[in-house]
Scaffold this motif. Structure first.
Motif, short mmCIF file in Angstrom:
data_model
loop_
_atom_site.label_atom_id
_atom_site.label_comp_id
_atom_site.label_asym_id
_atom_site.label_seq_id
_atom_site.Cartn_x
_atom_site.Cartn_y
_atom_site.Cartn_z
N LEU A 222 -5.80 17.72 -34.81
CA LEU A 222 -6.71 16.95 -33.96
C LEU A 222 -5.94 15.98 -33.08
N ILE A 223 -4.96 15.30 -33.66
CA ILE A 223 -4.16 14.34 -32.89
C ILE A 223 -3.41 15.06 -31.76
N LYS A 224 -2.78 16.18 -32.09
CA LYS A 224 -2.04 16.92 -31.07
C LYS A 224 -2.95 17.41 -29.94
N THR A 225 -4.12 17.90 -30.31
CA THR A 225 -5.05 18.39 -29.29
C THR A 225 -5.49 17.26 -28.38
N LEU A 226 -5.80 16.11 -28.95
CA LEU A 226 -6.23 14.96 -28.14
C LEU A 226 -5.11 14.48 -27.22
N LEU A 227 -3.90 14.38 -27.75
CA LEU A 227 -2.78 13.95 -26.93
C LEU A 227 -2.48 14.95 -25.83
N ASP A 228 -2.55 16.24 -26.16
CA ASP A 228 -2.25 17.28 -25.18
C ASP A 228 -3.28 17.30 -24.06
N GLN A 229 -4.54 17.02 -24.42
CA GLN A 229 -5.62 17.09 -23.43
C GLN A 229 -5.88 15.78 -22.70
N THR A 230 -5.15 14.74 -23.04
CA THR A 230 -5.26 13.47 -22.33
C THR A 230 -3.95 13.15 -21.63
N VAL A 231 -2.94 12.78 -22.39
CA VAL A 231 -1.64 12.44 -21.81
C VAL A 231 -1.03 13.65 -21.11
N GLY A 232 -0.99 14.78 -21.82
CA GLY A 232 -0.40 15.98 -21.24
C GLY A 232 -1.11 16.45 -20.00
N ALA B 224 -3.04 14.68 -17.94
CA ALA B 224 -2.89 13.71 -16.86
C ALA B 224 -1.54 13.87 -16.16
N VAL B 225 -0.48 13.97 -16.94
CA VAL B 225 0.86 14.10 -16.36
C VAL B 225 1.00 15.42 -15.61
N ASN B 226 0.55 16.51 -16.21
CA ASN B 226 0.67 17.82 -15.56
C ASN B 226 -0.15 17.90 -14.28
N THR B 227 -1.33 17.31 -14.28
CA THR B 227 -2.18 17.34 -13.09
C THR B 227 -1.54 16.58 -11.95
N LEU B 228 -1.04 15.37 -12.24
CA LEU B 228 -0.38 14.58 -11.20
C LEU B 228 0.89 15.27 -10.71
N LEU B 229 1.65 15.82 -11.65
CA LEU B 229 2.88 16.51 -11.27
C LEU B 229 2.59 17.68 -10.35
N PHE B 230 1.57 18.46 -10.67
CA PHE B 230 1.21 19.60 -9.83
C PHE B 230 0.78 19.15 -8.43
N PHE C 188 -7.47 14.09 -8.45
CA PHE C 188 -7.05 14.01 -9.85
C PHE C 188 -8.19 14.26 -10.83
N PHE C 189 -9.26 13.51 -10.73
CA PHE C 189 -10.34 13.60 -11.72
C PHE C 189 -11.07 14.94 -11.65
N ASP C 190 -11.22 15.49 -10.46
CA ASP C 190 -11.86 16.80 -10.36
C ASP C 190 -11.02 17.88 -11.05
N LEU C 191 -9.70 17.81 -10.88
CA LEU C 191 -8.83 18.79 -11.52
C LEU C 191 -8.79 18.60 -13.03
N VAL C 192 -8.79 17.35 -13.48
CA VAL C 192 -8.80 17.09 -14.92
C VAL C 192 -10.09 17.62 -15.54
N LYS C 193 -11.22 17.35 -14.90
CA LYS C 193 -12.50 17.84 -15.44
C LYS C 193 -12.53 19.37 -15.47
N ALA C 194 -11.97 19.99 -14.45
CA ALA C 194 -11.91 21.45 -14.43
C ALA C 194 -11.03 21.97 -15.56
N SER C 195 -9.90 21.29 -15.81
CA SER C 195 -9.00 21.74 -16.87
C SER C 195 -9.64 21.61 -18.24
N TRP C 196 -10.52 20.64 -18.41
CA TRP C 196 -11.18 20.44 -19.71
C TRP C 196 -12.21 21.52 -20.02
N THR C 197 -12.55 22.33 -19.04
CA THR C 197 -13.45 23.46 -19.29
C THR C 197 -12.67 24.70 -19.76
#
Length: 234
Positions: A114-124, A126-132, A185-194
């Motif tokens: 659970l911790i890894k999934t939460l970290l991957d889907q928040t910190v990971g 966010a960083v990947n979206t901005l980097l892209f 940023f937020f539109d891409l993050v929301k899309a990635s969460w689907t």
């Protein structure tokens, strides 16, 4: 000499990124008025996505390695047979189970997963979206001077990449790149969460090695790459 896991992961991601961008171009051409014409690849965005794969894969590989080493997916737990034997005080059966390797077994650590999934889907994420976004908008600005931009110029696009003048760093305005990246940023993050949470869960619960997880992520990224290619082309 065998290639390192990071190099292998980077090569896999680069190939999949190229395929996803070409697929995106094919879908775009099919929807356009020239949909009946043969597909002519624009190699500039393909190059941009391949380069991004080489840049982003190593830190992502290290990120997954950090998550796994910090929050191991599995912990050693007594088997049900060992628990029964220990409860009954049956030392002979315990000795037999130890000899046969049935005394303990790996079990999924739900808390760590659970911790890894939460970290991957928040910190990971966010960083990947901005980097892209920062990379793509920077690359597009640096190559915006080419003639015949868009689909349908494969020879020109390949010649442009090989011209030695394909990238003009001075044309990149960091303030404009950052403004575009943060705007989407937020539109891409929301899309990635689907899409990506289910991939993370599969990775963390079913695959034990970082190499296998990166390969699965790259394969899943084939579909995601088509979507991101269409976003970048807008």
């Amino acid at each position: 000499m065998a290639l390192s896991p990071i190099v292998v992961a980077s090569l896999q991601a680069a190939v999949i990124s190229a395929i996803s961008n070409i697929l995106a171009q094919g879908l775009a051409a099919r929807k356009s008025s020239i949909g009946k014409a043969p597909l002519e690849i624009d190699w500039v965005p393909v190059f941009q996505f391949v380069l991004f794969a080489f840049i982003s894969t190593p830190p992502n590989f290290l990120w997954q390695d950090f998550l796994e080493s910090s929050f191991p997916a599995y912990h050693v737990s007594p088997t049900s047979e060992a628990i029964i034997s220990a409860s009954a005080g049956n030392e002979r059966d315990l000795d037999d189970e130890a000899t046969q390797g049935r005394l303990v077994e790996p079990k999924l650590n739900k808390r760590n997963t659970l911790i890894k999934t939460l970290l991957d889907q928040t910190v990971g994420t966010a960083v990947n979206t901005l980097l892209f976004s920062v990379f793509i908008h920077s690359a597009q600005a640096a190559m915006a001077h080419r003639a015949g931009a868009g689909f349908g110029h494969p020879a020109q696009s390949l010649g442009f990449l090989l011209s030695g003048n394909a990238v003009r760093y001075a044309a990149v305005r960091s303030d404009l790149v950052w403004r575009r990246a943060t705007a989407e940023f937020f539109d891409l993050v929301k899309a990635s969460w689907t899409f990506w949470p289910i991939i993370s869960i599969v990775n963390f619960t079913m695959l034990k090695s970082v190499e296998a997880r990166n390969l699965t992520g790259s394969l899943a990224g084939l579909g995601w790459g088509v979507y991101m290619s269409s976003i970048a082309a807008q």
